[in-house]
Design an enzyme around this catalytic site. Structure first.
Site, short mmCIF file in Angstrom:
data_model
loop_
_atom_site.label_atom_id
_atom_site.label_comp_id
_atom_site.label_asym_id
_atom_site.label_seq_id
_atom_site.Cartn_x
_atom_site.Cartn_y
_atom_site.Cartn_z
CG HIS A 85 15.22 -6.55 -0.24
ND1 HIS A 85 14.83 -7.74 0.33
CD2 HIS A 85 14.09 -5.77 -0.28
CE1 HIS A 85 13.54 -7.68 0.64
NE2 HIS A 85 13.08 -6.50 0.28
N GLY A 135 5.75 -6.36 15.36
CA GLY A 135 6.18 -6.90 14.08
C GLY A 135 7.68 -6.77 13.88
CB CYS A 151 12.32 -2.41 1.47
SG CYS A 151 11.31 -3.68 0.68
#
EC number: 1.2.1.11
Length: 340
Positions: free
Chosen positions: A245, A16, A132
């Site tokens: 982000h 991943g 996160c």
């Protein structure tokens, strides 16, 4: 792969986006690896990945492939972690889990190494990696909270496609191409088109109208800060950015926090890179945070509506510090404290 010394390490979810980043970071930081096992679902078995100059096969996770590990770094989803991590720790491994499976378990430390590394001493085999958005926010706010405790946080997040994995990142690229060709964008990972668009975070909503992602920020920050009464509200938004982000934070203290003192604290803080040039109107941007370890923090200013509050803006690489790097740093802290 077997070397002369170091730890026997497994990466669960190795194929991943976060798993491959963990693999790269272990090599970059010269983590002491004696044996490395790349573990994933049976459908990924047989693939190969590079670790430095070595090519390693991906193996299907099983009791046999978990046997004898000292450390397992897991990023394969909550259900996979619940199934396999108890088996790994029964065999003597310490597990660092990037999923939501164990984060709010009372006996599982939830750790950001720049904030609460001492909590690692209480682990019982499993250590949780926070969400996160929580990691990025706590790295930025902990240096201020240490000086003057925070009373309330109002957070607005601008979250990249990477938070939903590699397929979501590819979907954003494909959607952009579709739109530029005049075609309707295809949606599979996200419920709505993300390219040239944004929408409130698509995790499930509770009865109060808060989504799961927003409540993660609330509950996890309280646990990490050991501040159960901390007041925090968040609005989380998906934006058409690939992998970093951003967050706009309004932070209220119990007393005024002099602006220069706050700036000095952030400029000296571990894990923070202070970025602001008021002359150029230049502040952190997700493009510049991508691929970097520190959380970029800037646009620090006094809240003109509340004497006890400051405003700041941050950007951080969701895959690195928001996930993979934080997990590796936890492992490094375990070693430094003699716990691994």
């Amino acid at each position: 792969m077997v070397l002369a010394q170091g730890l026997r390490v497994g990466i669960l979810g190795a194929t991943g986006a976060v798993g491959t980043e963990i693999l790269a970071i272990l090599a970059e930081r010269s983590f002491p690896v004696a044996e490395l096992r790349l573990l994933a679902s049976p459908r990924s078995a047989g693939q190969t990945l590079s670790f430095g100059e070595t090519v390693l096969p991906v193996q299907a996770v099983s009791e046999e492939t978990l046997k004898g590990l000292d450390l397992i770094l897991a990023s394969a989803g909550a259900s996979v972690s619940r199934q396999w991590l108890p088996i790994a720790i029964q065999g003597g491994a310490i597990a660092i889990d990037n999923s939501s499976a164990y984060r709010m378990e009372p006996n599982v430390p939830l750790v950001v190494p720049e904030v609460n590394p001492e909590d690692l001493k209480t682990h019982q085999g499993i250590i949780a990696n926070p969400n996160c958005t929580t990691i990025l926010m706590t790295v930025a706010l902990w240096p201020l909270h240490q000086v003057r405790p925070i009373r309330r946080i109002v957070a607005a997040t601008y979250q990249s496609a990477s938070g939903a994995g590699a397929k979501a990142m590819q979907e954003l690229k494909d959607q952009a191409l579709d739109i530029l060709k005049g075609q309707p964008p295809r949606t599979e990972v996200f419920p709505y088109p993300l390219a040239f668009n944004l929408f409130p975070h698509n995790s499930p909503l509770n009865d109060q109208g808060y989504c799961q992602e927003e409540m993660k920020m609330v509950n996890e920050t309280r646990k990490i800060f050991h501040a159960p009464e901390l007041r925090l509200t968040a609005t989380c938004v998906r934006v058409p950015v690939l992998r970093a982000h951003s967050e706009a934070l309004n932070v209220e203290f119990f007393e005024p926090f002099p602006l220069q003192e706050a700036r000095d604290r952030l400029q000296q803080a571990a894990g923070v890179q202070f970025v602001e040039d008021w002359q150029r109107n230049y502040f952190p941007m997700p493009l510049e945070a991508t691929g970097k370890d520190p959380v970029l923090v800037g646009r620090l200013r006094q809240d003109i509506s509340e004497p006890n509050a400051l405003e700041l803006w941050l950007c951080g690489d969701q895959i690195r510090k928001g996930a993979a790097l934080n997990a590796v740093q936890i492992a490094e802290s375990l070693i430094a404290q003699g716990l691994l």
